[in-house]
Design an enzyme around this catalytic site. Structure first.
Site, short mmCIF file in Angstrom:
data_model
loop_
_atom_site.label_atom_id
_atom_site.label_comp_id
_atom_site.label_asym_id
_atom_site.label_seq_id
_atom_site.Cartn_x
_atom_site.Cartn_y
_atom_site.Cartn_z
N SER A 9 3.20 4.97 2.41
CA SER A 9 2.07 4.42 1.75
C SER A 9 0.96 5.23 1.96
O SER A 9 0.17 5.12 3.08
CB SER A 9 1.94 3.10 1.84
OG SER A 9 0.73 2.61 1.19
N HIS A 34 4.67 6.41 -1.58
CA HIS A 34 4.33 4.96 -2.29
C HIS A 34 3.02 5.02 -2.40
O HIS A 34 2.01 5.28 -1.59
CB HIS A 34 4.75 3.96 -0.89
CG HIS A 34 4.60 2.48 -1.43
ND1 HIS A 34 5.42 1.74 -2.16
CD2 HIS A 34 3.56 1.61 -1.23
CE1 HIS A 34 4.79 0.57 -2.54
NE2 HIS A 34 3.88 0.37 -1.89
N ASP A 36 -0.40 2.71 -3.70
CA ASP A 36 -0.73 1.29 -3.91
C ASP A 36 -2.04 1.13 -4.93
O ASP A 36 -3.26 1.63 -4.40
CB ASP A 36 -1.31 0.66 -2.50
CG ASP A 36 0.15 0.41 -1.61
OD1 ASP A 36 1.05 -0.48 -2.26
OD2 ASP A 36 0.15 0.84 -0.55
N MET A 38 -4.50 -1.07 -6.59
CA MET A 38 -5.27 -2.45 -6.60
C MET A 38 -6.59 -2.61 -7.68
O MET A 38 -7.20 -1.58 -7.56
CB MET A 38 -5.46 -2.79 -5.32
CG MET A 38 -4.36 -2.79 -4.25
SD MET A 38 -4.90 -3.18 -2.72
CE MET A 38 -3.48 -2.58 -1.56
N HIS A 67 3.09 1.21 -7.02
CA HIS A 67 3.08 -0.42 -6.77
C HIS A 67 1.72 -0.74 -7.55
O HIS A 67 0.61 -0.67 -6.88
CB HIS A 67 3.21 -0.69 -5.07
CG HIS A 67 3.16 -2.05 -4.89
ND1 HIS A 67 2.85 -2.30 -3.68
CD2 HIS A 67 3.10 -3.10 -5.67
CE1 HIS A 67 2.80 -3.83 -3.59
NE2 HIS A 67 2.86 -4.12 -4.84
N MET A 69 -0.62 -3.56 -8.25
CA MET A 69 -1.20 -4.81 -7.91
C MET A 69 -2.27 -5.13 -8.74
O MET A 69 -3.41 -5.36 -8.29
CB MET A 69 -1.68 -4.78 -6.30
CG MET A 69 -0.34 -5.02 -5.42
SD MET A 69 -0.73 -4.19 -3.73
CE MET A 69 -0.48 -2.34 -4.01
N MET A 138 7.40 -8.35 -0.74
CA MET A 138 6.14 -8.30 0.26
C MET A 138 6.36 -9.09 1.42
O MET A 138 6.67 -9.83 1.28
CB MET A 138 4.94 -8.86 -0.73
CG MET A 138 4.53 -7.95 -1.76
SD MET A 138 4.32 -6.37 -1.40
CE MET A 138 2.91 -6.13 -0.11
N ASP A 176 7.53 -4.07 2.05
CA ASP A 176 6.29 -3.57 2.15
C ASP A 176 5.32 -4.30 2.93
O ASP A 176 5.22 -5.77 2.41
CB ASP A 176 6.02 -3.35 0.66
CG ASP A 176 4.66 -2.66 0.54
OD1 ASP A 176 3.87 -2.17 1.37
OD2 ASP A 176 4.18 -2.30 -0.60
C1 DX5 Z 1 -0.26 -3.85 0.64
C2 DX5 Z 1 0.56 -2.53 0.32
C3 DX5 Z 1 1.13 -2.00 1.40
C4 DX5 Z 1 0.29 -1.28 2.17
C5 DX5 Z 1 1.34 -1.36 3.62
O1 DX5 Z 1 -0.96 -4.28 -0.10
O2 DX5 Z 1 1.22 -2.97 -0.70
O3 DX5 Z 1 1.82 -0.70 0.73
O4 DX5 Z 1 0.02 0.00 2.08
O5 DX5 Z 1 0.54 -0.96 4.59
P1 DX5 Z 1 1.04 -1.21 6.05
O6 DX5 Z 1 2.40 -0.24 6.25
O7 DX5 Z 1 0.01 -0.60 7.03
O8 DX5 Z 1 1.44 -2.64 6.44
ZN ZN Z 2 2.51 -1.43 -1.61
#
Ligand code: DX5
Ligand code: ZN
Length: 220
Positions: A9, A34, A36, A38, A67, A69, A138, A176
């Site tokens: 990620s 990956h 993320d 948000m 991903h 969010m 998650m 994740d």
């Molecule tokens: C959290 C994200 C993850 C995050 C994971 O909301 O969806 O993808 O980057 O990070 P680590 O591996 O550091 O827990």
């Molecule tokens: Zn993620």
């Protein structure tokens, strides 16, 4: 059993040299990248959007695992697909018309995946299983990297893997949050086939290659 795939990620990457970090992950044997996304609304953090997906697309051939969010993800599916997303994950908590959004992702040319927050029960994805390529469980509350793995999510990983097997489907189970050398083998033992890892890869003190190698070693 197929080999477990690792999806670093970039949330944990150094954004001052993002291209280089993605290339390092690629060279170190990452299977997906990956990304993320948000929105500060569905989750309490704001991160990146389609421009970052486009940037990643220019530096690697690896599948981009996006991903979302965000609330109302249906408004942005085509934009992310055009930017180069290969897999698009949407949260069941954000989609009252989940089947429609899944179809929309496929029509846009990407592989659909559905995500469950830690408190959302496995049964919520039962009816959508035949229509998706992946379920993302998650293992922390979404919003931030570097959080502690929630061990109670393991039984849900197992339940979803069993649901998929009972139906004879070929659906990946991705996990994740808090995946590192200590948790990787456990999630795989419970049925995970794709592991997202941010901190464990990009935050490894000896660099991306060492982070990837440590994860692979934990799985061996
Ligand atoms: C959290 C994200 C993850 C995050 C994971 O909301 O969806 O993808 O980057 O990070 P680590 O591996 O550091 O827990
Ligand atoms: Zn993620």
């Amino acid at each position: 059993m197929t080999t477990v795939r690792i999806a670093p990620s970039i949330l944990a990457a150094d954004f001052a040299r993002l291209g280089e970090q993605i290339r390092d992950a690629d060279a170190a044997g990452a299977d997906y990248i990956h990304i993320d996304v948000m929105d500060g609304c569905f989750v309490p953090n704001i991160t990146m959007g389609p421009m970052v997906v486009e940037t990643a697309r220019r530096v690697t051939q690896l599948p981009l695992d996006v991903h979302l969010m965000i609330v109302e993800p249906e408004k942005h599916v085509e934009t992310f697909a055009r930017a180069g997303a290969d897999i698009i994950s949407v949260h069941v908590e954000t989609c009252p018309h989940l089947h429609r959004v899944v179809q929309q992702i496929r029509d846009a040319g990407a592989r659909p995946s559905v995500v469950l927050n830690p408190h959302t029960p496995a049964v919520m994805i039962e009816e959508i299983l035949p229509f998706v390529d992946m379920v993302l469980v998650m293992t922390v509350n979404p919003g931030f990297g570097g959080q502690t793995f929630i061990p109670q999510t393991l039984s849900k990983v197992r339940a979803i893997r069993d649901m998929i097997a009972q139906r004879g489907l070929a659906v990946d189970v991705e996990v994740d949050g808090g995946i590192d050398e200590g948790t990787a083998a456990q999630v795989v033992a419970h049925g995970a086939s794709v592991l997202v890892a941010g901190t464990a890869v990009f935050g490894h003190p000896d660099g991306v290659r060492a982070g990837m190698a440590a994860l692979r070693a934990a799985l061996a």
